[in-house]
Design a protein around this motif. Structure first.
Motif, short mmCIF file in Angstrom:
data_model
loop_
_atom_site.label_atom_id
_atom_site.label_comp_id
_atom_site.label_asym_id
_atom_site.label_seq_id
_atom_site.Cartn_x
_atom_site.Cartn_y
_atom_site.Cartn_z
N THR A 238 0.89 -1.10 -0.04
CA THR A 238 -0.15 -0.02 0.09
C THR A 238 0.83 1.20 0.11
OG1 THR A 238 -0.05 -0.22 2.16
CG2 THR A 238 -2.07 -1.16 1.24
N ASP A 239 2.04 1.12 -0.09
CA ASP A 239 3.19 2.56 0.15
C ASP A 239 2.99 3.24 -1.17
OD1 ASP A 239 6.80 1.94 0.55
OD2 ASP A 239 5.20 1.55 -1.31
N GLY A 240 2.71 2.51 -2.18
CA GLY A 240 2.60 3.23 -3.57
C GLY A 240 3.77 3.51 -4.34
N GLU A 241 5.14 3.10 -3.92
CA GLU A 241 6.15 3.67 -4.29
C GLU A 241 6.98 2.46 -5.14
OE1 GLU A 241 10.50 5.44 -3.13
OE2 GLU A 241 8.86 5.48 -1.49
N ILE A 242 7.24 2.64 -6.47
CA ILE A 242 7.98 1.61 -7.33
C ILE A 242 9.29 1.33 -7.01
CG2 ILE A 242 8.40 0.72 -9.42
CD1 ILE A 242 5.78 1.74 -10.37
N ARG A 243 9.88 0.58 -6.12
CA ARG A 243 11.06 0.56 -5.62
C ARG A 243 11.55 -1.03 -5.31
NH1 ARG A 243 12.04 0.96 -0.22
NH2 ARG A 243 10.00 1.59 -0.03
N TYR A 244 12.76 -1.45 -5.69
CA TYR A 244 13.09 -2.86 -5.40
C TYR A 244 13.40 -2.85 -3.97
CZ TYR A 244 15.70 -7.33 -5.78
OH TYR A 244 16.12 -8.42 -5.80
N SER A 263 12.84 -8.20 -20.34
CA SER A 263 13.21 -7.12 -21.17
C SER A 263 14.68 -6.84 -21.31
CB SER A 263 12.46 -5.80 -20.74
OG SER A 263 12.94 -5.38 -19.47
N GLY A 264 15.48 -7.27 -20.30
CA GLY A 264 16.88 -6.81 -20.24
C GLY A 264 17.09 -5.44 -19.91
N THR A 265 16.29 -4.78 -19.33
CA THR A 265 16.47 -3.35 -18.64
C THR A 265 17.04 -3.78 -16.96
OG1 THR A 265 14.34 -2.67 -19.95
CG2 THR A 265 15.45 -1.14 -18.21
N LYS A 266 18.02 -2.87 -16.73
CA LYS A 266 18.39 -2.95 -15.23
C LYS A 266 17.45 -2.62 -14.60
CE LYS A 266 23.41 -2.63 -15.85
NZ LYS A 266 23.46 -2.04 -17.15
N ILE A 267 16.94 -3.28 -13.29
CA ILE A 267 15.99 -2.74 -12.16
C ILE A 267 16.41 -1.38 -11.83
CG2 ILE A 267 15.46 -3.31 -9.77
CD1 ILE A 267 15.54 -6.25 -10.53
N ALA A 268 17.46 -0.98 -11.87
CA ALA A 268 17.67 0.61 -11.51
C ALA A 268 17.23 1.32 -12.45
CB ALA A 268 19.07 0.84 -11.02
N ASP A 269 17.33 1.13 -13.58
CA ASP A 269 16.55 2.04 -14.59
C ASP A 269 15.02 1.92 -14.92
OD1 ASP A 269 19.20 2.55 -15.58
OD2 ASP A 269 19.38 1.00 -17.24
N LEU A 270 14.67 0.76 -14.41
CA LEU A 270 13.32 0.50 -14.09
C LEU A 270 12.64 1.63 -13.03
CD1 LEU A 270 12.60 -3.10 -14.85
CD2 LEU A 270 12.23 -1.50 -16.17
N GLU A 271 13.47 1.47 -11.76
CA GLU A 271 12.88 2.24 -10.66
C GLU A 271 12.81 3.76 -11.23
OE1 GLU A 271 14.67 0.04 -6.93
OE2 GLU A 271 15.97 0.95 -8.00
N ARG A 272 14.13 4.11 -11.98
CA ARG A 272 14.02 5.51 -12.29
C ARG A 272 13.13 5.80 -13.13
NH1 ARG A 272 19.53 5.35 -14.00
NH2 ARG A 272 19.81 4.44 -12.41
N ARG A 273 12.63 4.98 -14.10
CA ARG A 273 11.72 5.24 -15.08
C ARG A 273 10.28 5.25 -14.60
NH1 ARG A 273 9.91 2.21 -19.01
NH2 ARG A 273 11.26 0.59 -19.22
N PHE A 274 9.89 4.76 -13.36
CA PHE A 274 8.67 4.83 -12.90
C PHE A 274 8.35 5.42 -11.73
CE2 PHE A 274 8.37 0.54 -15.28
CZ PHE A 274 7.12 0.65 -15.78
N VAL A 275 9.43 6.40 -11.48
CA VAL A 275 9.25 7.57 -10.30
C VAL A 275 8.12 8.03 -10.77
CG1 VAL A 275 10.11 9.56 -9.32
CG2 VAL A 275 11.70 7.83 -9.85
N GLU A 277 4.90 7.22 -10.89
CA GLU A 277 4.07 6.30 -11.38
C GLU A 277 3.26 5.47 -10.46
OE1 GLU A 277 3.22 6.25 -14.95
OE2 GLU A 277 5.36 6.34 -15.87
N GLY A 278 2.31 4.94 -10.76
CA GLY A 278 1.35 3.94 -9.89
C GLY A 278 1.67 2.53 -10.43
N TYR A 279 1.17 1.88 -9.35
CA TYR A 279 1.27 0.10 -9.69
C TYR A 279 0.90 -0.08 -10.92
CZ TYR A 279 3.07 -0.19 -4.91
OH TYR A 279 3.88 0.14 -3.72
N GLY A 280 -0.26 0.32 -11.22
CA GLY A 280 -1.01 0.04 -12.62
C GLY A 280 -0.19 0.21 -13.72
N ALA A 281 0.75 1.26 -13.64
CA ALA A 281 1.32 1.52 -14.80
C ALA A 281 2.63 0.43 -14.90
CB ALA A 281 2.06 2.79 -14.61
N LEU A 282 2.93 -0.03 -13.83
CA LEU A 282 4.03 -0.78 -13.83
C LEU A 282 3.52 -2.39 -14.31
CD1 LEU A 282 6.95 -2.35 -13.02
CD2 LEU A 282 6.11 -2.61 -10.64
N LYS A 283 2.41 -2.39 -13.73
CA LYS A 283 1.62 -4.01 -13.85
C LYS A 283 1.29 -3.97 -15.56
CE LYS A 283 -0.54 -5.32 -9.46
NZ LYS A 283 -1.52 -5.30 -8.95
#
Ligand code: TRP
Length: 345
Positions: A238-244, A263-275, A277-283
């Motif tokens: 429920t905290d809403g933040e996209i973080r590993y 996708s071969g995208t690094k997790i750190a890059d994904l975290e940056r890209r989803f700053v 954004e909500g979980y719906g976007a990630l899903k």
């Protein structure tokens, strides 16, 4: 230890071998990322032998029709994932009858206690699985699979490490007893658990065929709509933040791992890209990545399974290639242990 260049069947490129049991109708994303997907690029570097371990599957009583169906499915999965039967030998273990023969010779070099110490056997019997003798000597058949082909490396997951160790022990022992040049001692090539995939509904638990519920499991043969639905209803927090943060945010972390692995995208890059954004976007994005990987796989699977005769021919060709090496190894081993050659006529 025997260097590859000294063996009678030494290939130009080091040889690798791995096998998979025909125990399911569809791999799930965890098996795919953990094993099969890693086998594909190894074809560029190595002379690769990939087989369906159908004899191993007999250790668990199964309906013969089910074993037959799953053997074809397993072979088709290799090919659909990108293993090229023109380059790599794709075959069924039972088609190369030298495997059980070498197993017998190795069994006669194995101490009873060595098999009793195998953790997989102990785990299975502790869980109440009714053990037959085949299950007990399963690692000796696996050693025969490997040693038959003078394999330099055996790409397997961490769970198979002990089986590789006993294989090496047996090869060293045979060479000490019967001559240094009898068998090649393989090196382990443990596939890094680059991505551990958790259950979508209970992200504290590993995704698994036996323990996951259908909603928690992403199977390669699932329809795109079904995959999307399962991903959209994955448990998060429920905290809403996209973080590993696998400890505190196992659900979100799992989605990031799945995305990154496919996708071969690094997790750190994904975290940056989803700053922001909500979980719906990630899903939504994870669903796109998963369906765009699985859909061509599923389509190719359906094509391959629609023509079982062609698949059987591919397996027969693979077995021919495998047998070329197996007969040479068996001549060497039979002679070393003192079995008479078949001559005359
Ligand atoms: N035991 C392996 C597994 O369950 C399958 C297997 C059988 C195998 N023979 C092998 C893997 C030889 C590598 C090499 O995953």
């Amino acid at each position: 230890m025997l260097a590859m260049s000294e063996t009678p069947t030494a290939p130009a490129r080091p040889r690798i071998l791995s096998g998979m049991q025909p125990t399911s109708d569809s791999l799930h994303i965890g098996n795919f990322i953990g094993a099969l997907n890693n086998w594909v690029p190894l074809q560029d570097e190595f002379d690769a032998y990939y087989f369906v371990a159908d004899l191993h599957a007999l250790t668990v009583p199964t309906d013969p029709e089910v074993i037959r169906r799953r053997s074809r499915i397993t072979a088709a999965q290799f090919i659909a994932a990108g293993i090229d039967p023109e380059r790599s030998a794709v075959f069924c273990q039972s088609h190369v009858q030298e495997h059980p023969e070498l197993m017998w010779i190795l069994a006669c070099q194995t101490a009873f206690g060595e098999m009793g110490r195998m953790t997989q056997f102990k785990d299975k019997t502790a869980k109440g699985q009714n053990a037959n003798v085949g299950l007990f000597i399963y690692p000796i058949l696996m050693a025969a699979d490997i040693l038959m082909y003078d394999a330099a490396y055996v790409p397997v997951g961490e769970d198979q490490r002990q089986h590789l160790e006993i294989t090496r022990d047996l090869a060293v022992r045979v060479n000490q007893r019967f001559g240094e040049n009898t068998l090649v001692v393989p090196e382990p090539y443990i596939l890094k658990e680059s991505a551990k995939i958790q259950d979508l509904q209970d992200p504290s638990m590993k995704m698994s065929k036996t323990n996951s519920t259908p909603k928690g499991l992403l199977e390669l043969m699932d329809e795109p709509g079904k995959l999307t639905k399962k991903i959209k209803s994955a448990v998060t927090d429920t905290d809403g933040e996209i973080r590993y943060d696998p400890e505190n945010k196992p659900g979100v972390s799992n989605l990031l791992v799945i995305h990154s692995a496919l996708s071969g995208t690094k997790i750190a890059d994904l975290e940056r890209r989803f700053v922001g954004e909500g979980y719906g976007a990630l899903k939504g994005e994870v669903a796109d990545v998963v369906t765009s990987t699985f859909t061509p796989f599923r389509e190719r699977m359906n094509e391959l399974l629609a023509d079982p005769a062609e698949l059987d021919r591919t397996l027969a060709k693979g077995a021919d290639r495998a047998r070329e090496i197996a007969v040479v190894t068996m001549d060497r081993v039979r002679n070393a242990v003192g079995l008479l050659p078949v001559t005359g006529l």
